[in-house]
Design a protein around this motif. Structure first.
Motif, short mmCIF file in Angstrom:
data_model
loop_
_atom_site.label_atom_id
_atom_site.label_comp_id
_atom_site.label_asym_id
_atom_site.label_seq_id
_atom_site.Cartn_x
_atom_site.Cartn_y
_atom_site.Cartn_z
N TRP A 1 51.75 52.41 -84.12
CA TRP A 1 50.22 52.18 -84.23
C TRP A 1 49.59 52.49 -85.65
O TRP A 1 48.85 51.64 -86.24
CB TRP A 1 49.45 52.72 -82.96
N GLU B 1 47.89 43.79 -83.84
CA GLU B 1 48.51 44.90 -83.25
C GLU B 1 49.50 44.43 -82.13
O GLU B 1 50.60 44.84 -81.86
CB GLU B 1 47.58 45.96 -82.90
N THR C 1 53.43 44.83 -81.93
CA THR C 1 54.09 45.53 -81.15
C THR C 1 55.44 44.78 -80.59
O THR C 1 56.21 45.39 -79.99
CB THR C 1 53.41 45.75 -80.08
#
Length: 179
Positions: free
Chosen positions: A96, A162, A166
């Motif tokens: 992250w 994000e 991922t």
């Protein structure tokens, strides 16, 4: 008792920093110390973005100027700035954190989104070419937006970025610099 400005980091200070980091500190400290002006202590010393961008680890990176911009303080690096950058690019940094900093690096116009302007710059830099045909550039940009722009507003928010990162197993491996 007082510290001379030319002293390098004491062993206890190195150990305190090392507890917080997930990479060996001594090499970065030595590099930083060697590039600073003689007589300057590591707490007062600053390096220019040009100095940091010339490091072999960054020299060939197409985003080196943005990396230096994001991690520096007013285009100067303190020792803590260098540690922050090395931490984010460490192989042990959490995904992250890497994604968040990648977003800041790719947000060239710093408007809080990765928009079409940013995507064009990113694509050109990744392809290492300003000679890409406009149709190809638009096609690549549209492909990225089709895959990642969940709210169809023509740009990527941090959450959208994000989400797509991922799903990319190579991202974390590619977002590393060994200092």
């Amino acid at each position: 008792m007082g510290q001379g400005s030319s002293e390098s980091m004491k062993t206890e200070e190195l150990e305190e920093y090392q507890v917080l980091l997930c990479f060996p500190l001594s090499r970065i400290h030595d590099t930083f110390k060697n590039m600073c002006s003689p007589g300057e202590g590591y707490r007062e010393a600053k390096m220019t973005s040009e100095q940091v961008c010339s490091w072999p680890q960054l020299k060939v990176n197409p985003f080196r100027d943005r990396i230096c911009h994001v991690f520096s303080t007013d285009d100067y690096f303190t020792f803590e700035d260098i540690l922050g950058m090395a931490s984010v690019f460490s192989e042990k940094a959490c995904p992250w954190l890497k994604i968040e900093y990648a977003f800041f690096i790719y947000d060239f116009n710093e408007n809080g989104f990765i928009d079409e302007e940013d995507l064009q710059i990113i694509i050109r830099r990744l392809l290492n070419s300003d000679d890409i045909k406009e149709e190809e550039l638009i096609s690549l940009m549209n492909h990225v937006l089709d895959e990642a722009d969940l709210d169809n507003d023509g740009m990527l928010s941090l959450a959208e970025f994000e989400h797509v990162m991922t799903k990319s197993p190579d991202f974390v491996l590619s977002f590393q610099i060994h200092f």
